[in-house]
Design a protein around this motif. Structure first.
Motif, short mmCIF file in Angstrom:
data_model
loop_
_atom_site.label_atom_id
_atom_site.label_comp_id
_atom_site.label_asym_id
_atom_site.label_seq_id
_atom_site.Cartn_x
_atom_site.Cartn_y
_atom_site.Cartn_z
N TYR A 243 139.31 -6.65 68.71
CA TYR A 243 139.24 -5.19 68.76
C TYR A 243 138.42 -4.56 67.63
CZ TYR A 243 143.10 -5.72 72.06
OH TYR A 243 143.89 -6.09 73.12
N GLY A 244 138.10 -5.33 66.61
CA GLY A 244 137.30 -4.81 65.51
C GLY A 244 138.13 -4.42 64.29
N LYS A 245 137.47 -4.49 63.16
CA LYS A 245 138.12 -4.22 61.88
C LYS A 245 138.55 -2.75 61.75
CE LYS A 245 137.41 -4.84 56.93
NZ LYS A 245 136.47 -5.33 55.91
N ASP A 246 137.75 -1.83 62.28
CA ASP A 246 138.09 -0.41 62.16
C ASP A 246 139.41 -0.09 62.85
OD1 ASP A 246 135.84 0.11 60.65
OD2 ASP A 246 134.65 0.80 62.35
N LYS A 247 139.63 -0.66 64.02
CA LYS A 247 140.90 -0.42 64.72
C LYS A 247 142.06 -1.00 63.92
CE LYS A 247 139.83 0.50 69.45
NZ LYS A 247 140.25 0.36 70.83
N PHE A 248 141.86 -2.19 63.36
CA PHE A 248 142.92 -2.80 62.58
C PHE A 248 143.27 -1.94 61.36
CE2 PHE A 248 144.56 -5.56 59.23
CZ PHE A 248 145.71 -6.01 59.87
N LEU A 249 142.25 -1.44 60.68
CA LEU A 249 142.51 -0.59 59.51
C LEU A 249 143.20 0.72 59.91
CD1 LEU A 249 139.21 -1.16 57.51
CD2 LEU A 249 141.48 -2.12 57.05
N SER A 250 142.85 1.27 61.06
CA SER A 250 143.53 2.47 61.56
C SER A 250 145.00 2.16 61.86
CB SER A 250 142.85 2.98 62.83
OG SER A 250 141.56 3.43 62.56
N TYR A 251 145.23 1.02 62.44
CA TYR A 251 146.59 0.56 62.77
C TYR A 251 147.43 0.45 61.50
CZ TYR A 251 149.96 -3.20 63.99
OH TYR A 251 151.07 -3.98 64.16
N ILE A 252 146.92 -0.22 60.48
CA ILE A 252 147.64 -0.40 59.23
C ILE A 252 147.88 0.95 58.55
CG2 ILE A 252 147.50 -1.38 56.89
CD1 ILE A 252 148.19 -3.40 59.11
N LYS A 253 146.86 1.79 58.53
CA LYS A 253 147.00 3.10 57.91
C LYS A 253 148.09 3.91 58.60
CE LYS A 253 144.46 7.23 56.64
NZ LYS A 253 143.19 7.95 56.73
N GLU A 254 148.10 3.91 59.90
CA GLU A 254 149.10 4.67 60.66
C GLU A 254 150.51 4.14 60.40
OE1 GLU A 254 150.23 7.84 63.01
OE2 GLU A 254 148.21 7.38 62.31
N LEU A 255 150.65 2.84 60.22
CA LEU A 255 151.96 2.26 59.96
C LEU A 255 152.54 2.70 58.62
CD1 LEU A 255 151.54 -1.40 61.26
CD2 LEU A 255 153.01 0.39 62.21
N THR A 256 151.70 3.16 57.70
CA THR A 256 152.20 3.60 56.40
C THR A 256 152.91 4.95 56.49
OG1 THR A 256 150.14 4.70 55.74
CG2 THR A 256 150.38 2.35 55.16
N THR A 257 152.68 5.69 57.56
CA THR A 257 153.29 7.02 57.68
C THR A 257 154.18 7.17 58.91
OG1 THR A 257 151.36 7.88 58.87
CG2 THR A 257 151.38 8.13 56.46
N ASN A 258 154.18 6.17 59.79
CA ASN A 258 154.94 6.27 61.03
C ASN A 258 155.56 4.91 61.32
OD1 ASN A 258 155.76 6.39 63.74
ND2 ASN A 258 154.07 7.73 64.31
N SER A 259 156.85 4.88 61.55
CA SER A 259 157.54 3.60 61.76
C SER A 259 157.64 3.17 63.22
CB SER A 259 158.93 3.64 61.14
OG SER A 259 159.72 4.62 61.79
#
Length: 85
Positions: free
Chosen positions: A40-56
């Motif tokens: 899926y690409g690195k950008d999607k993975f980074l978005s996924y990780i970033k979102e997990l820091t604020t939403n469980s």
């Protein structure tokens, strides 16, 4: 090791015939990360990780970002590993 069993009571039900259980689990999860980035690409993975820091709500975040259920992605990951064996 199904990721949803990690760090809960179900983890002990998984029979892993390895010397270093926790090391094996972490390396397996690293392979899943590699799979996500490759597919899926690195950008999607980074978005996924970033979102997990604020939403469980992991499952919803995963589906929103990757467009597929987490369980389906894990199934695809396992199939990709089987093809490589």
């Amino acid at each position: 090791m199904p990721p949803e069993y990690f760090k809960n009571k179900k983890e002990d039900q998984i029979n892993l015939d390895v010397k270093y259980r926790i090391t094996f689990m972490y390396s397996e999860f690293a392979c899943i990360v590699d799979f996500l980035i490759e597919k899926y690409g690195k950008d999607k993975f980074l978005s996924y990780i970033k979102e997990l820091t604020t939403n469980s709500n992991h499952d919803q975040i995963f589906k929103n970002i990757y467009g597929v259920e987490f369980g389906k992605c894990i199934k695809d990951f396992r199939e990709s590993i089987q093809r490589q064996l």
